[in-house]
Design a protein around this motif. Structure first.
Motif, PDB file in Angstrom:
ATOM      1  N   UNK A 160      10.289  -4.471 -13.005  1.00  0.00           N
ATOM      2  CA  UNK A 160       8.955  -3.921 -13.251  1.00  0.00           C
ATOM      3  C   UNK A 160       8.750  -3.846 -14.760  1.00  0.00           C
ATOM      4  N   UNK A 161       7.615  -4.308 -15.242  1.00  0.00           N
ATOM      5  CA  UNK A 161       7.295  -4.210 -16.668  1.00  0.00           C
ATOM      6  C   UNK A 161       6.024  -3.377 -16.827  1.00  0.00           C
ATOM      7  N   UNK A 162       5.856  -2.731 -18.006  1.00  0.00           N
ATOM      8  CA  UNK A 162       4.695  -1.858 -18.191  1.00  0.00           C
ATOM      9  C   UNK A 162       3.374  -2.623 -18.056  1.00  0.00           C
ATOM     10  N   UNK A 216       7.109  -7.599 -11.620  1.00  0.00           N
ATOM     11  CA  UNK A 216       5.920  -6.878 -11.166  1.00  0.00           C
ATOM     12  C   UNK A 216       5.351  -6.066 -12.317  1.00  0.00           C
ATOM     13  N   UNK A 242       0.108  -4.476 -18.676  1.00  0.00           N
ATOM     14  CA  UNK A 242      -0.269  -5.359 -19.780  1.00  0.00           C
ATOM     15  C   UNK A 242       0.864  -6.234 -20.280  1.00  0.00           C
ATOM     16  N   UNK A 296       2.774  -8.065 -18.026  1.00  0.00           N
ATOM     17  CA  UNK A 296       2.802  -9.193 -17.088  1.00  0.00           C
ATOM     18  C   UNK A 296       1.451  -9.135 -16.383  1.00  0.00           C
ATOM     19  N   UNK A 297       1.158 -10.114 -15.506  1.00  0.00           N
ATOM     20  CA  UNK A 297      -0.121 -10.090 -14.817  1.00  0.00           C
ATOM     21  C   UNK A 297       0.122  -9.951 -13.317  1.00  0.00           C
ATOM     22  N   UNK A 332       3.504  -2.881 -13.684  1.00  0.00           N
ATOM     23  CA  UNK A 332       3.288  -1.482 -13.322  1.00  0.00           C
ATOM     24  C   UNK A 332       1.853  -1.304 -12.820  1.00  0.00           C
ATOM     25  N   UNK A 333       1.689  -0.584 -11.724  1.00  0.00           N
ATOM     26  CA  UNK A 333       0.355  -0.315 -11.197  1.00  0.00           C
ATOM     27  C   UNK A 333      -0.062  -1.236 -10.070  1.00  0.00           C
ATOM     28  N   UNK A 334       0.729  -2.259  -9.784  1.00  0.00           N
ATOM     29  CA  UNK A 334       0.379  -3.163  -8.679  1.00  0.00           C
ATOM     30  C   UNK A 334       0.353  -2.371  -7.373  1.00  0.00           C
ATOM     31  N   UNK A 335      -0.742  -2.447  -6.623  1.00  0.00           N
ATOM     32  CA  UNK A 335      -0.747  -1.735  -5.333  1.00  0.00           C
ATOM     33  C   UNK A 335       0.333  -2.276  -4.391  1.00  0.00           C
ATOM     34  N   UNK A 336       0.987  -1.352  -3.697  1.00  0.00           N
ATOM     35  CA  UNK A 336       1.976  -1.746  -2.694  1.00  0.00           C
ATOM     36  C   UNK A 336       1.386  -2.717  -1.683  1.00  0.00           C
ATOM     37  N   UNK A 381       1.688  -6.231  -2.947  1.00  0.00           N
ATOM     38  CA  UNK A 381       3.083  -6.685  -2.899  1.00  0.00           C
ATOM     39  C   UNK A 381       3.502  -6.976  -1.457  1.00  0.00           C
TER      40      UNK A 381
END
Lengths: 351, 351
Positions: free
Chosen positions: B145-147, B111, B149, B151-152, B113-117, B120
């Motif tokens: 979870x990756x920072x 995932x 930028x 991952x997409x 970072x910053x993906x809206x719950x 998900x």
């Protein structure tokens, strides 16, 4: 980081505003909250609810262990290992601590456009070397490529299948007051090795990752300990603190440890002091924790210490009736402190 | 795209300069070259060399199928499905076309970072819905979870275990001259649906992804066809052209198809004409191709057409002794053309 474990069960903020944070991948309190509030309810089934390192599945007369892990470690190469070694050993270890003989792995690769073939080749070679060393085969795979900037170099996702002997029964429900907690060696090596490699800190006394396959050590423990073995786990993300908290919470028992009994390399302790980390929270990739009945301790410790990966095995604490669901530690100064699930993001992309 | 299949076996440039390109993930010629030149030699073992959709493993008296796939589709949601549906159905289908009854899945999430719950949650709900529909359980998982930028949004990696009845034997070596090739329905729907969703093209006649679980259809074929079933596969990345080329190459036989016999929705054909794609190269996520002995064709087709996912099943060609390793098609105008492995990157991140 000093919040109580039970308050860590909640995700902050109204649902519509919540976003994934790095700490949701830490293996600590936020990871637990994400899993218990979002993922377990979505996939609700008893096997997943066990939150074991591997699912234990019955197929006819055969008992299988099945596990998966995604590896996103940064940097790809670090002292003592690389993402390939880690991905293979990590999945082998999840099977091994579940009481299984690891048999087969699958490997999915998500590759960023532009990755040099030489790097991919080195990662694949490490995977194969680790698999051969442990006597497992990589029998299935998949390769995806995403545009530049949509992944970071390469992510490796391994899944594994192992066979569990019918006589083996492990689980937190088997933990009994008076059981001893044994750790197989020094803690925090992997996390500090990766951090030092990533940040190019110059720390005296190089620290290497402890990445190693634990299947032989685990098999020896099961052989030597018999029904005296309650549960095993490899304390990876979130470190020993997370694993012990998980044990305490699922067993509804207390766990008490002697901080001075936990083996920590001097270089790791120095790095932790410098950076403000607790070694109990730092990831390991070649260590296991096992809870054993008092009468089995001696034979298990003897056996562990005869294996290179268990030479520094130590009893670090015991299961107690008081403070169920919590872990306490007696410090070097003789004071007692609560060992919480780490709440923040200590070390992103550590595995 | 018009290179010969055998020239596609080579990776261009000196090894030290080579880098991963998007086309290495296309499922076409470049993917094959990467797999055969880099991945297979690294992990060398007979099970992987089969390059089947799933490994077939013997554990005591039990035969297991084991498979893995990483899903990186962009956008996450598209007409007819989303990354969660795709990840579950895709792994079910790899098991099903291997002759297995799908039983258990694992799910790893990477995932950003910053993906809206909320996103998900929607993906997890789709996964669970698809798993329940097909009667499989998601029993193991991992979340990283990756920072921002790195991952997409989210990547979903599913692995699966199924059971194969002892009597089932499938493989390209069973293909015989005169065997018929059946496709279960229209081709190209998934690829065009995702492309239209991604590029926000406004094309008349909306196209939906065909994502669907093929386990019932596959089980019916095996029941109706018995030993007349030679091999099955779901033509995903690289489309029908890739699957038929793989069949021809591994069987060392020719394959001849009638282009007009391949079912293609008018809207998909129109989109392909407009964009310069060959529907044979476009991904499917709910179709299978099966090679069957002539005497089994009738009962298999009858059975397939009675299932909603096989209602438009059609005989599209046959296995020939001439031109071993190649696929030829008779066009609508009566000319013959070579159907190659697609060489470029047609549609990145289609699954």
């Amino acid at each position: 980081m000093k919040d109580r474990a039970d308050s860590s069960r909640q995700l902050p903020g109204p649902p519509e505003e919540r976003r994934i944070q790095l700490s949701h991948g830490s293996g600590g309190g936020m990871s637990h909250a994400l899993i218990s509030e979002l993922i377990l309810p979505a996939f609700d089934n008893p096997e997943l609810r066990r939150l074991a390192d591997a699912a234990c599945l019955n197929l006819g007369d055969t008992r299988l262990a099945f596990t998966t892990d995604a590896y996103v470690v940064d940097p790809l190469f670090f002292p003592g290992g690389d993402i390939g070694t880690l991905a293979v050993n990590g999945t082998i270890n999840d099977l091994a601590v579940s009481g299984a003989t690891p048999l087969w792995l699958s490997a999915s690769l998500i590759i960023e456009e532009g990755l040099p073939f030489s790097i991919l080749s080195a990662v694949l070679a490490s995977m194969q070397k680790a698999a051969q060393y442990a006597g497992v085969q990589i029998v299935a795979g998949d390769t995806k490529v995403v545009p530049r900037g949509k992944a970071d170099k390469v992510f490796v996702i391994t899944s594994g299948i192992g066979r569990i002997e019918r006589s083996i029964q492990l689980g937190p429900e088997r933990m009994t007051v008076g059981d001893k907690i044994i750790v197989s060696g020094t803690v925090g090596d992997h996390g500090i090795a990766v951090l030092v490699a990533r940040e190019a800190f110059s720390l005296s006394g190089a620290v290497e990752s402890d990445t190693a396959p634990l299947h032989e050590l685990a098999a020896g423990i099961l052989r030597d300990g018999g029904t005296g073995i309650r549960i095993m786990r490899d304390p990876t993300r979130g470190g020993l603190a997370s694993t012990l908290n998980e044990f305490a919470l699922s067993a509804h028992k207390g766990i008490r440890i002697e901080e001075t009994a936990v083996p920590v390399r001097p270089a790791v302790r120095a790095a932790c002091d410098l950076l403000g980390f607790d070694p109990l929270n730092v990831a390991n990739e070649g260590k296991l924790v096992v809870v054993v009945a008092p009468e089995a301790v001696e034979s298990i410790l003897d056996g562990m210490r005869r294996h290179p990966l268990g030479a520094e095995a130590a009893i670090i604490g015991e299961v107690t009736p008081d403070r169920p669901g919590t872990v306490t530690a007696r410090t070097a100064l003789g004071a007692w402190r609560l060992v919480d699930l780490p709440m923040g993001e200590l070390l992103p992309r550590i595995c």
